[in-house]
Design an enzyme around this catalytic site. Sequence first.
Site, PDB file in Angstrom:
ATOM      1  N   ASP A 106      21.924  28.526   4.992  1.00 36.52           N
ATOM      2  CA  ASP A 106      20.884  29.556   5.001  1.00 36.52           C
ATOM      3  C   ASP A 106      21.016  30.410   6.255  1.00 36.52           C
ATOM      4  O   ASP A 106      21.651  30.004   7.243  1.00 36.52           O
ATOM      5  CB  ASP A 106      19.495  28.912   4.932  1.00 36.52           C
TER       6      ASP A 106
ATOM      7  N   GLU B 123      17.775  25.330   7.573  1.00 28.96           N
ATOM      8  CA  GLU B 123      17.747  25.107   9.024  1.00 28.96           C
ATOM      9  C   GLU B 123      16.997  26.224   9.731  1.00 28.96           C
ATOM     10  O   GLU B 123      16.217  25.980  10.654  1.00 28.96           O
ATOM     11  CB  GLU B 123      19.170  24.988   9.563  1.00 28.96           C
TER      12      GLU B 123
END
Length: 450
Positions: free
Chosen positions: A91, A154
Site C-alpha cells: 500500500d 502499513e
Amino acid sequence: MSLTKQDLRAAVAREMPGARADLERLVRIPGIAFDGFDHSQVDRSAEAVADLLRGCGLDTKVVRNGGRPAVIGRRAAPPGAPTVMLYAHHDVQPAGDPTLWTDGSPFEPQERDGRLYGRGTADDKSGIMAHVAALRAFGDDLPVGVVVFVEGEEEYGSQSLRGILRDHLDDLRADVIVIADSTNWDIGVPALTTSLRGEVNCFVEVRTLESAVHSGIYGGPAPDALTVLSRLIATLHDADGSPAVDGLGGYDQTTLDYPEERFRRQAGVLDGVRLIGTGSVAARNWTRPSISVLGLDAPPTDAAPNALVPAAKAKIGIRVAPGDDAGAAWLAVRAHLEKHVPWGARLTVTLELTGEPTALDATGPFYDAARHSLRDAWDGAEPVDMGLGGSIPFIADFRAVLPDAVIMVTGAEDPYSRTHSPDESLDLSEFARICLGEAFLLHHVAGVHR
C-alpha cells in the site's frame, strides 16, 4: 548447485530490467488503504504481488484479518539452513494534489536523471521488488528458507497486522526478519537502521462559544476558539523549539554526525529559517521526541467572515524517543494540554493512534552477514548504523510473536527520495545495489548456524 557471489552478481544484473519493469507495473496501481479511497485497487495490488511471488516458486496466499489484504509466500528451508522473512508493504500514501508533482501523474512512473518518480517507487514497492529480484537471481538454488510477507495497510497504521500474525504464525516463523522499508545514509553509502522513534497522533479541539458571533460587536471580551487553540499549541514548545511536555524521554547519544547543512538541504529548510531544539541534529531527529502540528480545522482565510470562531481543532503528531513508551507519552501530552488550556475553554483531546519506538541490538553473526553483504554490494563502501526519525511501530508486534528472531531494517530509499511527498522517487543505482545486497545477504545467512 551452490551459487558463488560472482554468479549472483551476474544473475542480479540479468534480472534488473525485469525488476524495473515490474516495479513500474506496481507503481501504476494506486493501492491506498486510507478511508475514502478505492480499496479495490489495494486488492488489485495484493494480487499483483501474489503473482510475482508465485513466479518465484513460493507457495503463496492472499490473507486478511478485517482490513486490507496482505500476501504471504513461503519456501521451506533446506536441511539445517535458517529461514529468512522478507518484509515489505504494497500500500502507498495518498498522492495529494497532482499539480504538485512535476509531471502531474503520481501513478505513472517517469525516469529523470537516473531516478524513477512516482508514488510508491521508494516507499515501499522498491522493497517488494528487491525481494523478488533476489529470489529470481537464485532461481531453484535458494540456500535458505524464505517467507515473503507483504503487508497491505502499513501506511494506514497496520491495524490488522496483529491478527494476521496470530492467524498465520506458523507460516511466518523465521530466524531472521529483514524489513525493507527504510533508507540508506546517502547515495553510495549503505545503512542499517538500528533505532526508530515511536508515534502518537491525537486531535485537540477547543470550544468557546455556542455559535459564531459578530467579531466587532462581541470581539474583545469573548475569546475566539482559534486564539485559544493557538495559545494552547504554543505551550507545547519552549522558546528554542524544544518539546515542553513533562514526561517525554529522549537521549543525546547517536552513532553518526549529521551536519546541519546536510539536514537543511535534505529537509528543504528555507534560508534564514533556524532549526529548533538543542543538541546535535542527529539527536534531535533520531533519539529525542518531537511535536508537530499536522493539520487544522478552521474557516479558510478566503471564506472567513468577520465572526468569532466558536470551535477549532488541530491534529498533533508526537514522535516518541527510543526507550520511551508511546502510551506514557500520550498520557503526558494529554495532561499537558488539560493543564494549559487558557481561559476555561472547553477542551477535548482524542487519541488517533500510538506506535512504539524501536532500538535494535545490531550485533551477532546475522548482522555481520548483513554488513558483509552491503559492503560487497556497494563496492566496498562501509555500511553505517543510523537512526531514523520516522516510525515502524509494527516491529514491536514482530518482537512479541517471534521473540527469538533477529530483526534488521534495510531499504532502497535515500535522503532525496521525498517519501510521503510530491515527486517521490527512487535512485535506480541504489535500487540495483539493494537488490544485489539482499541476494548476498541470503547467501551469507545460509552459512550462519545459530
